[in-house]
Design an enzyme around this catalytic site. Structure first.
Site, PDB file in Angstrom:
ATOM      1  N   LYS A  36      -9.540  -5.462  10.776  1.00 42.75           N
ATOM      2  CA  LYS A  36      -8.514  -4.831  11.606  1.00 42.75           C
ATOM      3  C   LYS A  36      -8.365  -5.531  12.954  1.00 42.75           C
ATOM      4  O   LYS A  36      -7.252  -5.605  13.509  1.00 42.75           O
ATOM      5  CB  LYS A  36      -8.835  -3.348  11.788  1.00 42.75           C
ATOM      6  CG  LYS A  36      -8.690  -2.521  10.514  1.00 42.75           C
ATOM      7  CD  LYS A  36      -7.327  -2.682   9.859  1.00 42.75           C
ATOM      8  CE  LYS A  36      -7.039  -1.614   8.819  1.00 42.75           C
ATOM      9  NZ  LYS A  36      -5.728  -1.802   8.155  1.00 42.75           N
ATOM     10  N   GLY A  43       0.831  -1.208   0.000  1.00 41.81           N
ATOM     11  CA  GLY A  43       0.000   0.000   0.000  1.00 41.81           C
ATOM     12  C   GLY A  43       0.857   1.246   0.000  1.00 41.81           C
ATOM     13  O   GLY A  43       0.497   2.270   0.595  1.00 41.81           O
ATOM     14  N   ALA A  44       2.017   1.174  -0.683  1.00 44.73           N
ATOM     15  CA  ALA A  44       3.012   2.251  -0.618  1.00 44.73           C
ATOM     16  C   ALA A  44       2.795   3.328  -1.660  1.00 44.73           C
ATOM     17  O   ALA A  44       3.607   4.245  -1.777  1.00 44.73           O
ATOM     18  CB  ALA A  44       4.411   1.661  -0.768  1.00 44.73           C
ATOM     19  N   GLY A  45       1.708   3.263  -2.404  1.00 45.43           N
ATOM     20  CA  GLY A  45       1.479   4.229  -3.459  1.00 45.43           C
ATOM     21  C   GLY A  45       1.073   5.606  -2.978  1.00 45.43           C
ATOM     22  O   GLY A  45       1.197   6.587  -3.712  1.00 45.43           O
ATOM     23  N   ARG A  46       0.587   5.695  -1.741  1.00 43.60           N
ATOM     24  CA  ARG A  46       0.138   6.986  -1.221  1.00 43.60           C
ATOM     25  C   ARG A  46      -0.044   6.887   0.288  1.00 43.60           C
ATOM     26  O   ARG A  46       0.110   5.822   0.881  1.00 43.60           O
ATOM     27  CB  ARG A  46      -1.191   7.390  -1.873  1.00 43.60           C
ATOM     28  CG  ARG A  46      -2.324   6.429  -1.584  1.00 43.60           C
ATOM     29  CD  ARG A  46      -3.622   6.868  -2.220  1.00 43.60           C
ATOM     30  NE  ARG A  46      -4.732   5.986  -1.844  1.00 43.60           N
ATOM     31  CZ  ARG A  46      -5.999   6.232  -2.099  1.00 43.60           C
ATOM     32  NH1 ARG A  46      -6.344   7.332  -2.747  1.00 43.60           N
ATOM     33  NH2 ARG A  46      -6.943   5.385  -1.731  1.00 43.60           N
ATOM     34  N   ASP A  65      -1.855  -7.211  -6.642  1.00 45.83           N
ATOM     35  CA  ASP A  65      -3.037  -7.347  -5.789  1.00 45.83           C
ATOM     36  C   ASP A  65      -2.591  -8.245  -4.637  1.00 45.83           C
ATOM     37  O   ASP A  65      -2.282  -9.420  -4.851  1.00 45.83           O
ATOM     38  CB  ASP A  65      -4.180  -7.993  -6.586  1.00 45.83           C
ATOM     39  CG  ASP A  65      -5.383  -8.348  -5.730  1.00 45.83           C
ATOM     40  OD1 ASP A  65      -5.326  -8.197  -4.490  1.00 45.83           O
ATOM     41  OD2 ASP A  65      -6.387  -8.808  -6.309  1.00 45.83           O
ATOM     42  N   VAL A  66      -2.526  -7.707  -3.423  1.00 43.46           N
ATOM     43  CA  VAL A  66      -1.970  -8.481  -2.301  1.00 43.46           C
ATOM     44  C   VAL A  66      -2.809  -9.707  -1.946  1.00 43.46           C
ATOM     45  O   VAL A  66      -2.333 -10.592  -1.229  1.00 43.46           O
ATOM     46  CB  VAL A  66      -1.773  -7.618  -1.032  1.00 43.46           C
ATOM     47  CG1 VAL A  66      -0.709  -6.567  -1.247  1.00 43.46           C
ATOM     48  CG2 VAL A  66      -3.094  -7.008  -0.560  1.00 43.46           C
ATOM     49  N   TYR A 101     -14.497  -3.764   7.785  1.00 41.19           N
ATOM     50  CA  TYR A 101     -13.199  -3.161   8.106  1.00 41.19           C
ATOM     51  C   TYR A 101     -12.822  -3.426   9.571  1.00 41.19           C
ATOM     52  O   TYR A 101     -11.675  -3.762   9.879  1.00 41.19           O
ATOM     53  CB  TYR A 101     -13.292  -1.666   7.829  1.00 41.19           C
ATOM     54  CG  TYR A 101     -12.004  -0.889   7.930  1.00 41.19           C
ATOM     55  CD1 TYR A 101     -11.051  -0.946   6.910  1.00 41.19           C
ATOM     56  CD2 TYR A 101     -11.748  -0.053   9.012  1.00 41.19           C
ATOM     57  CE1 TYR A 101      -9.884  -0.201   6.977  1.00 41.19           C
ATOM     58  CE2 TYR A 101     -10.594   0.699   9.082  1.00 41.19           C
ATOM     59  CZ  TYR A 101      -9.660   0.619   8.069  1.00 41.19           C
ATOM     60  OH  TYR A 101      -8.504   1.362   8.139  1.00 41.19           O
ATOM     61  N   SER A 113      -6.242  -0.622  13.241  1.00 47.44           N
ATOM     62  CA  SER A 113      -6.979   0.639  13.289  1.00 47.44           C
ATOM     63  C   SER A 113      -7.777   0.697  14.579  1.00 47.44           C
ATOM     64  O   SER A 113      -8.124  -0.340  15.162  1.00 47.44           O
ATOM     65  CB  SER A 113      -7.942   0.722  12.095  1.00 47.44           C
ATOM     66  OG  SER A 113      -8.873   1.768  12.259  1.00 47.44           O
TER      67      SER A 113
END
Length: 253
Positions: free
Chosen positions: A158, A13-16, A63-64, A154, A142
Site C-alpha cells: 500500500k 476487485g469489483a466482485g464485492r 488474475d490482475v 500489505y 490504505s
C-alpha cells in the site's frame, strides 16, 4: 482534451466490497463500467445489476498479476464498451502474519496483486487515456501504508502504491491524465469481517472497538470510498493529481 472523452471506466476487485460500490457509483454517474475480478459470479451479478438499473456494464474474470490475462480483459472491455479512460485499481488481498512467521508465498502474493497488478492494469489502460488526451487513475492504498502490526506485506504494497501514484501523475499529466490514491481506514467489508473472525471477535464488537478510536465515532462503508472515487474521476477534479487522500474518519499522518 478531446471534445467528448470516452465515458468508460474499469474497476478491478469489483466482485464485492469497495470495488462493487465504486462500480455502481460510477455507473450511476453515467459511466459504462467494466467490472474485473477473480470472482466470476460477483462481477457478472454486478454487471447485471447495473444493466437492470439502466446502465451499461461488462464483466471480465482475471488474475490482475497475470500480464496476458490483464491484456485480454482490458481488450474485451474496450471492444464491448469503448475505450476505457478511467481506471480504479482496487483489487487486493491480505495474507496477514508477523514477519518471523510470514512465508515467501504470503509476501509475494500480496505484492503481486497490489503492486504488479496495478502496474499491469495501468500500463494496459494508459494507451487509451493518452490517445483520448484525458484520463483518471485512482489507486486504492490504505492507512496500513503508515505501518500496521502483522501486515508487513500489505503495508509495503500500500505504501508502494502511493509512490506509484505520484510517479504516474508526473509522467501522464501532459496527456490530460490525473492519478490519485485513496487510503481508507476501517471500512466494513467481508475482508474486515474475516479479520474479526481471525482475532476471535464478533464483527459487531470489532466494528464498535474500531469506531471508539475514530474521531467521527463510526467505521467507514464502501460508499464512503465510492463517493470520493466519483469526485476524483470527475471533470471537476482535473487539477488534483498525485495526491493521497486518507478516508479514515479523522486525520492520519
Amino acid at each position: 482534451m478531446t471534445e467528448s472523452p470516452s465515458r468508460v471506466a474499469i474497476v478491478t476487485g469489483a466482485g464485492r466490497g469497495i470495488g462493487s460500490a465504486v462500480a455502481k457509483k460510477l455507473a450511476a454517474d453515467g459511466f459504462a463500467v467494466g467490472l474485473l475480478d477473480l470472482d466470476e459470479a460477483g462481477v457478472k451479478q454486478g454487471a447485471e445489476d447495473i444493466q437492470a438499473a439502466g446502465g451499461r456494464a461488462a464483466a471480465a474474470t482475471l488474475d490482475v498479476s497475470d500480464a496476458e490475462q490483464v491484456e485480454a480483459a482490458v481488450t474485451k472491455i474496450a471492444e464491448e464498451l469503448g475505450a476505457p479512460t478511467v481506471l480504479i485499481n482496487n483489487a487486493g488481498i491480505t495474507r496477514d502474519a508477523m514477519l518471523f512467521k510470514m512465508t515467501d508465498l504470503e509476501w509475494d502474493s500480496v505484492i503481486n496483486v497490489h503492486l504488479r497488478g496495478s502496474f499491469l492494469m495501468t500500463r494496459a489502460v494508459q494507451k487509451y487515456m493518452t490517445a483520448e488526451k484525458w484520463g483518471r487513475i485512482v489507486n486504492l492504498s490504505s492507512t496500513s501504508a503508515l505501518g500496521n502490526r502483522g501486515q508487513v506485506n500489505y503495508s509495503a504494497a500500500k505504501a508502494g502504491l502511493q509512490g506509484f501514484t505520484k510517479t504516474l501523475a508526473i509522467e501522464l499529466g501532459k496527456f490530460g491524465v490525473t492519478a490519485n490514491a485513496i487510503a481508507p481506514g476501517f471500512i466494513a467489508t467481508d475482508m474486515t469481517a474475516a479479520t474479526a473472525e481471525r482475532v476471535g471477535m464478533t464483527f459487531e464488537d470489532f466494528k464498535a472497538a474500531a469506531a471508539s478510536q475514530i474521531p467521527v465515532q463510526r467505521v467507514g462503508t464502501p460508499d464512503d470510498i465510492a463517493n470520493l472515487a466519483s469526485f476524483l474521476v470527475s471533470e471537476g477534479a482535473g487539477f488534483i493529481s498525485g495526491q493521497v487522500i486518507y478516508v479514515a474518519g479523522g486525520p492520519k499522518d
